[in-house]
Write an enzyme that holds these catalytic residues in place. Structure first.
Site, mmCIF file in Angstrom:
data_model
loop_
_atom_site.group_PDB
_atom_site.id
_atom_site.type_symbol
_atom_site.label_atom_id
_atom_site.label_comp_id
_atom_site.label_asym_id
_atom_site.label_seq_id
_atom_site.Cartn_x
_atom_site.Cartn_y
_atom_site.Cartn_z
ATOM 1 N N TYR A 57 4.236 -0.430 -6.012
ATOM 2 C CA TYR A 57 3.672 -0.565 -7.391
ATOM 3 C C TYR A 57 2.941 -1.905 -7.579
ATOM 4 O O TYR A 57 2.058 -1.625 -8.570
ATOM 5 C CB TYR A 57 4.533 0.006 -8.493
ATOM 6 C CG TYR A 57 5.382 0.917 -8.240
ATOM 7 C CD1 TYR A 57 5.061 2.382 -7.323
ATOM 8 C CD2 TYR A 57 6.643 1.536 -8.776
ATOM 9 C CE1 TYR A 57 5.551 3.341 -7.108
ATOM 10 C CE2 TYR A 57 7.248 2.670 -8.610
ATOM 11 C CZ TYR A 57 6.780 3.667 -7.909
ATOM 12 O OH TYR A 57 7.393 4.809 -7.795
ATOM 13 N N HIS A 117 11.106 3.896 1.049
ATOM 14 C CA HIS A 117 10.318 4.828 0.255
ATOM 15 C C HIS A 117 9.687 6.075 0.748
ATOM 16 O O HIS A 117 9.486 7.014 0.068
ATOM 17 C CB HIS A 117 9.038 3.712 -0.388
ATOM 18 C CG HIS A 117 8.381 4.093 -1.395
ATOM 19 N ND1 HIS A 117 7.621 3.224 -2.312
ATOM 20 C CD2 HIS A 117 8.273 5.399 -2.186
ATOM 21 C CE1 HIS A 117 7.131 4.142 -3.336
ATOM 22 N NE2 HIS A 117 7.665 5.382 -3.184
#
Length: 268
Positions: A57, A117
């Site tokens: 992010y 992730h």
């Protein structure tokens, strides 16, 4: 707040806040950082203590700065972040460096839940990455470790050849794609399910049904969706740039869906 006890005894709040666009210009995923922590400030004021971040992010420092600004002690917060494996695994030295960057940006010496992730094609590398997370867990730097976007085959690799069972699998579970089979598999292995972007996928037809259900309880359609998920023991991480809507997403613990309403939602 409702809590879910993970397979290592750690408790995680059943509702957390997503953060992937927080602190960014135009509230856009690819936006540059604005230099403020407004959404985190609001979330903390609203009562959020569980925050979900990721290296991908590119804004972990927004969360770190926001938590640091609050008057609350670090142990009051549950922080999740994730190793960026969207382009595979860069090796142990790379992973160590990225983890140190996360700790620095988040301004903490431990992370409550650290995830891989995304899976990739090299099973030997995935096991190497998992072993590295296990080392951080055994040293207490990570209080829990888990995975994100893993399917059964990827989980089986870790279950069969890893040393620690993942605490969570963060996956897609939304209206129109509840992912029941994978959630059941997670549960059968003692792995908690976290739903990312749990409010996506709601079309007008589904919204009409959810509004109708919500009207019986004095709740919005989004509150109905989140309540449905936590009644399935699924942890949810909604996200909003609006302070009032943030608060609504936490206001889901004073009602319970009927069996018939749950059936209607499951069929959406």
């Amino acid at each position: 707040m409702k809590y879910r006890k993970l397979n290592n005894g750690i408790e995680i709040p059943s509702v957390g806040s997503g953060t992937n666009t927080y602190g960014k210009e135009g509230n856009q995923y690819s936006g540059a950082l604005r230099g403020d922590t407004q959404e985190i400030d609001w979330a903390i004021e609203n009562g959020y203590r569980h925050f979900d971040s990721a290296q991908l992010y590119l804004n972990e420092e927004v969360l770190g700065n926001g938590l640091k600004k609050s008057s609350l002690p670090r142990e009051d917060f549950f922080i999740t972040t994730k190793l960026n494996t969207f382009e595979g695994f860069g090796g142990a030295d790379w992973a160590h460096a990225e983890i140190e960057k996360s700790l620095e940006k988040l301004q903490t010496d431990y992370i409550d839940l650290f995830l891989i992730h995304k899976p990739w094609d090299d099973h030997a590398e995935m096991l190497e990455a998992w072993t590295l997370l296990e080392d951080y867990y055994n040293r207490g730097v990570f209080k829990s470790i888990g995975v994100s976007n893993f399917e059964k085959e990827h989980l089986d690799l870790l279950l069969e050849q890893g040393g620690i069972i993942p605490a969570v699998n963060q996956i897609k579970s939304q209206v129109g794609n509840w992912n029941e089979e994978l959630i059941a598999y997670n549960e059968s292995k003692g792995i908690a399910t976290v739903a990312w972007s749990p409010l996506r996928g709601i079309d007008e037809k589904a919204k009409q049904v959810l509004d109708e259900i919500g009207s019986q309880y004095g709740k919005t359609y989004t509150q109905v969706v989140l309540r449905y998920q936590i009644e399935r023991d699924v942890i949810v991480i909604p996200k909003s740039h609006n302070k009032d809507r943030q608060a609504q997403c936490l206001d889901i613990f004073d009602f319970e869906l009927s069996a018939s309403d749950r059936d209607r939602i499951a069929a959406l």
